[in-house]
Design a protein around this motif. Structure first.
Motif, PDB file in Angstrom:
ATOM      1  N   VAL A  69       0.815  -1.471   0.343  1.00 25.80           N
ATOM      2  CA  VAL A  69      -0.378   0.009  -0.031  1.00 25.80           C
ATOM      3  C   VAL A  69       1.235   1.047  -0.029  1.00 25.80           C
ATOM      4  O   VAL A  69       0.772   2.024  -0.923  1.00 25.80           O
ATOM      5  CB  VAL A  69      -0.951   0.261   1.702  1.00 25.80           C
ATOM      6  N   TYR A  70       1.750   1.202   1.221  1.00 25.83           N
ATOM      7  CA  TYR A  70       2.982   2.302   1.303  1.00 25.83           C
ATOM      8  C   TYR A  70       3.262   2.594  -0.367  1.00 25.83           C
ATOM      9  O   TYR A  70       3.837   3.822  -1.150  1.00 25.83           O
ATOM     10  CB  TYR A  70       3.862   2.261   1.998  1.00 25.83           C
ATOM     11  N   TYR A  71       3.957   1.621  -1.299  1.00 24.61           N
ATOM     12  CA  TYR A  71       5.231   1.522  -2.062  1.00 24.61           C
ATOM     13  C   TYR A  71       4.427   2.271  -3.459  1.00 24.61           C
ATOM     14  O   TYR A  71       4.370   3.045  -3.907  1.00 24.61           O
ATOM     15  CB  TYR A  71       5.640   0.319  -2.615  1.00 24.61           C
ATOM     16  N   CYS A  72       2.829   1.513  -3.688  1.00 22.67           N
ATOM     17  CA  CYS A  72       2.709   1.957  -3.975  1.00 22.67           C
ATOM     18  C   CYS A  72       1.869   3.983  -4.452  1.00 22.67           C
ATOM     19  O   CYS A  72       1.755   3.904  -5.699  1.00 22.67           O
ATOM     20  CB  CYS A  72       0.894   0.983  -4.310  1.00 22.67           C
ATOM     21  N   ASN A  73       1.858   3.362  -3.316  1.00 21.92           N
ATOM     22  CA  ASN A  73       1.079   5.197  -3.105  1.00 21.92           C
ATOM     23  C   ASN A  73       2.434   5.892  -3.462  1.00 21.92           C
ATOM     24  O   ASN A  73       2.060   7.048  -4.434  1.00 21.92           O
ATOM     25  CB  ASN A  73      -0.022   5.719  -1.710  1.00 21.92           C
ATOM     26  N   ASP A  74       3.409   5.488  -3.037  1.00 21.13           N
ATOM     27  CA  ASP A  74       4.516   7.218  -2.847  1.00 21.13           C
ATOM     28  C   ASP A  74       5.681   6.694  -4.621  1.00 21.13           C
ATOM     29  O   ASP A  74       5.799   7.395  -5.453  1.00 21.13           O
ATOM     30  CB  ASP A  74       5.723   5.598  -1.946  1.00 21.13           C
ATOM     31  N   ILE A  75       5.282   5.432  -5.127  1.00 21.14           N
ATOM     32  CA  ILE A  75       5.707   5.118  -6.309  1.00 21.14           C
ATOM     33  C   ILE A  75       4.939   6.208  -7.537  1.00 21.14           C
ATOM     34  O   ILE A  75       5.181   6.522  -8.103  1.00 21.14           O
ATOM     35  CB  ILE A  75       5.518   3.563  -6.839  1.00 21.14           C
ATOM     36  N   TYR A  76       3.825   5.678  -7.381  1.00 21.45           N
ATOM     37  CA  TYR A  76       2.314   6.885  -8.278  1.00 21.45           C
ATOM     38  C   TYR A  76       2.896   7.986  -8.180  1.00 21.45           C
ATOM     39  O   TYR A  76       2.593   8.897  -8.978  1.00 21.45           O
ATOM     40  CB  TYR A  76       0.786   6.058  -8.252  1.00 21.45           C
ATOM     41  N   TRP A  77       2.730   8.739  -6.997  1.00 20.19           N
ATOM     42  CA  TRP A  77       2.336  10.063  -6.563  1.00 20.19           C
ATOM     43  C   TRP A  77       3.960  10.893  -6.376  1.00 20.19           C
ATOM     44  O   TRP A  77       3.465  11.781  -6.625  1.00 20.19           O
ATOM     45  CB  TRP A  77       1.583  10.344  -5.679  1.00 20.19           C
TER      46      TRP A  77
END
Length: 751
Positions: free
Chosen positions: A73-81
Motif C-alpha cells: 500500500v505504501y510503495y504503490c502510493n509513493d511510486i505513483y505520486w
C-alpha cells in the motif's frame, strides 16, 4: 517496451537505492524470524521441531502476507505520486508513451514483492542451516511465490488503478489501505462472500511432507488466473474512462485473457457449496423439533459391521459399502426408526431389510415405519453404498482428509447413524429461545441409570487403495493382497470394539518387531525415521508396564501410523490395536534439543494405555466424569512411565508443568471436581488429572493405585454395566488404609 523498461528502471532505482527499503526489509525479516523461532521452539509443553522447509514455509505463509499488504500500500502510493508531488508529471504527460508509466510502476513493485519473498525464503534456509537441518525442499518454498507473492502482485496492480482514479495523494493512500484490508487481508471473507473474488488473499494452510500443498496449489492458481483477467479488465476499463478512447488491439487481448480467467474461475468454483449460518441453524432447529421424540422411542443398535472401503487418494475420494446387523435389545417392539446419512455424501444405494420388508432409502434422513414391528431380540439389516469427494474450494475436513498421500479418516463418523443425534442440537441459549426450543439435551448425571456394556460391535473391514500405498486401520491386519493394480487389506479386531474406527493410507516406510507375543508395527514417512527406534523402545516399555499392572493386552498386535498435517486437532489418537499420530506434532520432533522433552515417551505411554482406558476394555458410560476414566487414567500411566524411564525428579518437573497449565486455564471456564469433569475441560481431565493422580500415588503408593485400577477393570468385565467415575473412587477406598479415605475423596471430589 523501451518506454516501459525506462519507467521500470527509474522506479526500481528509486526503490532499491532509497533509505526506506533497508528499514522495511529488516523489520519484515525480524518479524518473520521471531515467528519462525517460535514455530521451532515450542515452549515448555512440546519439544523443538525439526527446522524443515515445510515448517518454515508454512510460517512464512501464515505471517508474510498481512505485513506485506501494508508495505505494498505504501510503495504503490509513493511510486505513483512521486512525480506528481514534484510536478514532474506535467512534463511526462506530454510524451506519447506516458501510458507505459503505470506498467513500469507495476513491474517495479512486482520486483520488490519478489525481493521480499526471496529474502523470506533465504531467512527460512538460514534457520535450517542454524538448526542443522540441511535438507532444503524447494517445492515447499515455491508455495511462498504462489500463495503470497502472486496475489500481492495482483494487489499492486489493483492499488495502482485506485491511485490513478483518485486525485489526491493522501486520500488515495487512505482508500488504498481500506481497500487492501477489505479485499486482501484475513478479514476479506467477512466482506466478500464468494471465495472466487477473494483472489488477493493468501493461503495459510500447512505444507505436508506427505502431500505437499495437495490440490490446493492448482486450485489457487486457477483462482489467480481469474483474478489476473479481472484485474486486466479493470485496468482497460479505467483507461477508457480516463482517455475516453478504445484501443481495439488491447481490447481483443483483454477479452481473451478475461475469457481464460473466466474458464479458470469456473473450474475453481466447481462443486462449491455455500454454507449459510442462518440456514444451518434453522435446519438444526427443525431437526430437533421433528425428531427429538426418538430419544424416548426404542431403537435398534448396531451389533455387527461388515464393510468394504475403496480409497482413491489421487481423486480425493472414496466409496463405502457396508452391511449393518441391527438388533432390538430393548424389551419393547420397535415400530418406528430414524436413519440418517452424513451431509456431503452421495447415497448410491441403501436398503433396510426387516423380515419380509425391503425398504429403499433415498434421503439423507429417513423415518421408517415398520409394517411388522421389530420384536425384542429380533434383528434387521441395513445395506448401503455411499461415496465422498471433496473439492478445494470448500476445503477439506480435518478428520476426513482423503488426500494424495497421508490420508486419515475417522471414518465411523460418516457411516449411517441410527436414532436421534443430540450433538446436532443448537447449544447457544439465545438461538434456542429465538427458535422456540426448550432445554438442550443434558449430559447424564452420575446418579442416572447406567447403560449396559453390550453395545460393542463385531467389525470386519476391507480396505483397498492405490498400488503404492499401505493402509493402517482399526483392528488387526489378517490378510493383505494385490489385485488389478490395487492393494487390499482386511482388518478384524480379535474382540468386539466400540462403534469407533478409523484408517490411514500413505506411502509408508515400515518397521516391525515381535515383543512378548505382540507384533509391533510402526508406519511412517520415509524421511521421518529419527524417532522410530525410541518409539519402539517406549512401546515395549508401555506394554510391559500395563500388562504387568492392569491385565492382559487384548490384541495380538499394535500399529502406530503417522498421518499428514492435513489432519489437525490431535497429536495422536488411539483406536483398538491402532494409534495414529500427526506428522507435525509429536512423532517428528527433535528430542535432542535443549530441554529434551520426551514426547515420544508420552506418545507411547498415553496413547497405548488407552487400549486399557477407553479402547475396548474400560469404556465408561457416557455421562459427567466419563473423561476421568479415559484421559486422566491415561495421564497417570504416562506419568508413571516417565518416572520409570527418567526418575521421580524428572516426573515431578512434568507434574509442575501440568500444574502451570491448569492454573493458566482454570479462570476461563467454570471449575468442577475431577470426578464430574466434562470432555471440553481438558485442563482438568488432562493437567489437573495428572497432578491429582501423581499426588494419589505419592499418598497411597503406585502399587496400591495400580491394584485399584486392575480391580476396576475386573469389576467392569463381570458387572455387565459400564463404569462411572465413582467406581474408581470406590476401588481406591477398598484397597487403601482408612486414614487416607478423606484425602482421596477430597482429591477427586473437591475443587
Amino acid at each position: 517496451f523501451r518506454a516501459v523498461f525506462s519507467f521500470f528502471r527509474t522506479d526500481a532505482l528509486y526503490i532499491f537505492k532509497g533509505r526506506v527499503l533497508p528499514v522495511t526489509t529488516l523489520a519484515l525479516l525480524f518479524y518473520l524470524g521471531m515467528e519462525m523461532y517460535a514455530e521451532i521452539e515450542k515452549g515448555i509443553r512440546l519439544p523443538e521441531k525439526f527446522a524443515s522447509s515445510g515448517l518454515l514455509a508454512s510460517s512464512i505463509l501464515e505471517n508474510f502476507h498481512s505485513l506485506a499488504i501494508l508495505l505494498i500500500v505504501y510503495y504503490c502510493n509513493d511510486i505513483y505520486w512521486r512525480s506528481r508531488v514534484s510536478r514532474f508529471h506535467l512534463l511526462e504527460e506530454t510524451t506519447p508513451l506516458f501510458g507505459a508509466k503505470i506498467i513500469g510502476h507495476w513491474l517495479s513493485i512486482s520486483l520488490l514483492i519478489f525481493f521480499f519473498s526471496v529474502m523470506a525464503i533465504l531467512l527460512g534456509i538460514s534457520f535450517q542451516v542454524a538448526y542443522n537441518y540441511i535438507h532444503v525442499d524447494f517445492s515447499a518454498y515455491s508455495g511462498v511465490i504462489l500463495f503470497n507473492s502472486l496475489p500481492l502482485v495482483l494487489l499492486a496492480g489493483f492499488l495502482l488503478v485506485l491511485n490513478k482514479l483518485i486525485s489526491h495523494k493522501y486520500l488515495s493512500l487512505g482508500i488504498s489501505l481500506l481497500a487492501a484490508i477489505i479485499v486482501a487481508s484475513p478479514f476479506a471473507n467477512k466482506f466478500i462472500p464468494s471465495p472466487l473474488f477473494r483472489f488477493l488473499t493468501g493461503f495459510t494452510g500447512e505444507y505436508s511432507d506427505f502431500n505437499g500443498y495437495g490440490i490446493y496449489a492448482s486450485s489457487f492458481a486457477a483462482r489467480l488466473l481469474f483474478g489476473a483477467g479481472l484485474l486486466l479488465f479493470t485496468w482497460w476499463l479505467s483507461e477508457i474512462i480516463i482517455t475516453r478512447k478504445i484501443k481495439w488491439g488491447i481490447a481483443v487481448i483483454t477479452f481473451m485473457l478475461v475469457l481464460t480467467g473466466g474458464l479458470s474461475g469456473s473450474r475453481f468454483m466447481k462443486g462449491y457449496h455455500h454454507q449459510n449460518k442462518e440456514v444451518m441453524l434453522e435446519s438444526a432447529a427443525n431437526y430437533e423439533k421433528l425428531y427429538r421424540k426418538y430419544q424416548l422411542l426404542p431403537q435398534p443398535v448396531v451389533t455387527n459391521v461388515i464393510t468394504s472401503i475403496h480409497l482413491y487418494p489421487s481423486d480425493n475420494s472414496y466409496e463405502i459399502e457396508g452391511v449393518y446387523t441391527l438388533k432390538n435389545k430393548t424389551n419393547t417392539p420397535v415400530s418406528q426408526m430414524l436413519i440418517q446419512f452424513e451431509d456431503g455424501f452421495s447415497i448410491k444405494k441403501a436398503t433396510l431389510v426387516s423380515g419380509s420388508e425391503n425398504i429403499e432409502l433415498q434421503n439423507k434422513l429417513s423415518e421408517i415405519s415398520f409394517q411388522q414391528p421389530l420384536a425384542a431380540n429380533d434383528s434387521a439389516s441395513l445395506h448401503f453404498t455411499i461415496s465422498y469427494r471433496w473439492v478445494p474450494v470448500n476445503g477439506h475436513q480435518s478428520f476426513n482428509a482423503i488426500i494424495n498421500n497421508g490420508s486419515f479418516m475417522r471414518i465411523s463418523r460418516y457411516y449411517p447413524k441410527i436414532g436421534y443425534q443430540s450433538d446436532r442440537e443448537i447449544t447457544d441459549e439465545q438461538e434456542r429461545t429465538k427458535r422456540g426450543l426448550g432445554e438442550v439435551s443434558k449430559e447424564k448425571k452420575l446418579d442416572d441409570p447406567r447403560s449396559n456394556s453390550d453395545d460393542f460391535i463385531r467389525l470386519t473391514m476391507q480396505v483397498d487403495t492405490d498400488a503404492d500405498q499401505t493402509v493402517a486401520a482399526t483392528g488387526e491386519l489378517v490378510k493383505q493382497w494385490r489385485k488389478q493394480g490395487r492393494n487390499y487389506f482386511l482388518f478384524q479386531p480379535s474382540a468386539p470394539v466400540p462403534f469407533r474406527f478409523a484408517l490411514s493410507s500413505a506411502k509408508y516406510a515400515h518397521t516391525s518387531t515381535m515383543h512378548n507375543s505382540v507384533m509391533i508395527h510402526i508406519l511412517y514417512h520415509p524421511e521421518h525415521g529419527e524417532n522410530v527406534v525410541h518409539l519402539m523402545n517406549n512401546i515395549r516399555l508401555t506394554l510391559d508396564y500395563c500388562k504387568s499392572n492392569f491385565g492382559a493386552y487384548p490384541f495380538n498386535s499394535i500399529t502406530f501410523a503417522e498421518v499428514s498435517s492435513f489432519t489437525r486437532g490431535f497429536a495422536a489418537t488411539a483406536y483398538p490395536a491402532t494409534i495414529f499420530m500427526t506428522e507435525n506434532m509429536t512423532f517428528h520432533a527433535n528430542l535432542k534439543a535443549d530441554q529434551q522433552q520426551d514426547v515420544i515417551n508420552e506418545l507411547a505411554g498415553h496413547e497405548l494405555s488407552h487400549l486399557w482406558w477407553g479402547g475396548n476394555q474400560l469404556v465408561p458410560d457416557d455421562r459427567e466424569g466419563a473423561v476421568m476414566l479415559t484421559e486422566t487414567l491415561a495421564m497417570y500411566t504416562e506419568m508413571m512411565l516417565y518416572k520409570k524411564m527418567y526418575g521421580r525428579e524428572k516426573m515431578m518437573q512434568r507434574v509442575q508443568m501440568h500444574q502451570q497449565i491448569y492454573d493458566a486455564e482454570k479462570g476461563f471456564s467454570a471449575n468442577m471436581p475431577l470426578y464430574k469433569v466434562s470432555g471440553n475441560n481438558t485442563h482438568i481431565s488432562y493437567s489437573k488429572g495428572a497432578v491429582i493422580m501423581v499426588q494419589l500415588s505419592e499418598l497411597i503408593g503406585e502399587a496400591t493405585v495400580n491394584r485399584a485400577l486392575k480391580q476396576l477393570l475386573n469389576r467392569v468385565r463381570n458387572s455387565g454395566k459400564k463404569a462411572i467415575s465413582t467406581d474408581f473412587i470406590d476401588e481406591l477406598i477398598t484397597v487403601s488404609h482408612p486414614r487416607y479415605h478423606n484425602r482421596i475423596r477430597t482429591l477427586f471430589m473437591g475443587i
